[in-house]
Design a protein around this motif. Structure first.
Motif, mmCIF file in Angstrom:
data_model
loop_
_atom_site.group_PDB
_atom_site.id
_atom_site.type_symbol
_atom_site.label_atom_id
_atom_site.label_comp_id
_atom_site.label_asym_id
_atom_site.label_seq_id
_atom_site.Cartn_x
_atom_site.Cartn_y
_atom_site.Cartn_z
ATOM 1 N N ILE A 255 0.839 -1.199 0.000
ATOM 2 C CA ILE A 255 0.000 0.000 0.000
ATOM 3 C C ILE A 255 0.873 1.248 0.000
ATOM 4 C CG2 ILE A 255 -1.635 1.347 1.374
ATOM 5 C CD1 ILE A 255 -2.857 -1.350 2.237
ATOM 6 N N GLU A 256 1.932 1.247 0.809
ATOM 7 C CA GLU A 256 2.826 2.402 0.856
ATOM 8 C C GLU A 256 3.527 2.597 -0.483
ATOM 9 O OE1 GLU A 256 5.542 2.490 4.153
ATOM 10 O OE2 GLU A 256 3.967 1.935 5.559
ATOM 11 N N ALA B 99 -2.422 9.387 -1.166
ATOM 12 C CA ALA B 99 -3.616 9.739 -1.941
ATOM 13 C C ALA B 99 -4.845 9.810 -1.044
ATOM 14 C CB ALA B 99 -3.833 8.723 -3.052
ATOM 15 N N VAL B 100 -4.990 8.843 -0.159
ATOM 16 C CA VAL B 100 -6.131 8.837 0.753
ATOM 17 C C VAL B 100 -6.031 10.000 1.719
ATOM 18 C CG1 VAL B 100 -7.222 7.554 2.645
ATOM 19 C CG2 VAL B 100 -6.548 6.362 0.556
ATOM 20 N N ALA C 141 2.514 1.816 -3.391
ATOM 21 C CA ALA C 141 1.565 2.253 -4.408
ATOM 22 C C ALA C 141 1.177 3.720 -4.227
ATOM 23 C CB ALA C 141 0.317 1.369 -4.359
ATOM 24 N N LEU D 106 -0.854 4.853 -2.007
ATOM 25 C CA LEU D 106 -2.261 4.952 -1.615
ATOM 26 C C LEU D 106 -2.446 5.742 -0.334
ATOM 27 C CD1 LEU D 106 -3.535 1.371 -2.470
ATOM 28 C CD2 LEU D 106 -3.892 3.481 -3.748
#
Length: 66
Positions: free
Chosen positions: A26-27, A34-35, A29, A31
């Motif tokens: 997740i890191e 972005a979130v 990518a 994300l």
């Protein structure tokens, strides 16, 4: 179906192929950023909307009191 069976099934599902991505993926990518930015923008928009609503209420109250 007992609690032990349910927990065993859940842990097998989590560790099996095609399971949810790890924190590292997740890191990588991007994300999290972005979130986070999406939440910041939503918070700013919410604050501005609340300020506008409060201002409108104040104007209504001033007109009503006059």
């Amino acid at each position: 179906m007992g609690a032990a069976t349910t927990n065993a099934s859940a842990s097998t599902w989590r560790s099996g192929p095609g399971s949810a991505p790890t924190d590292q993926v997740i890191e990588l990518a991007g994300l999290l950023e972005a979130v986070e930015m999406g939440l910041v923008k939503a918070g700013v928009a919410l604050w501005k909307a609340a300020e506008a609503e409060a201002a409108a209420i104040m104007v209504r109250e001033r007109v009503h009191m006059a």
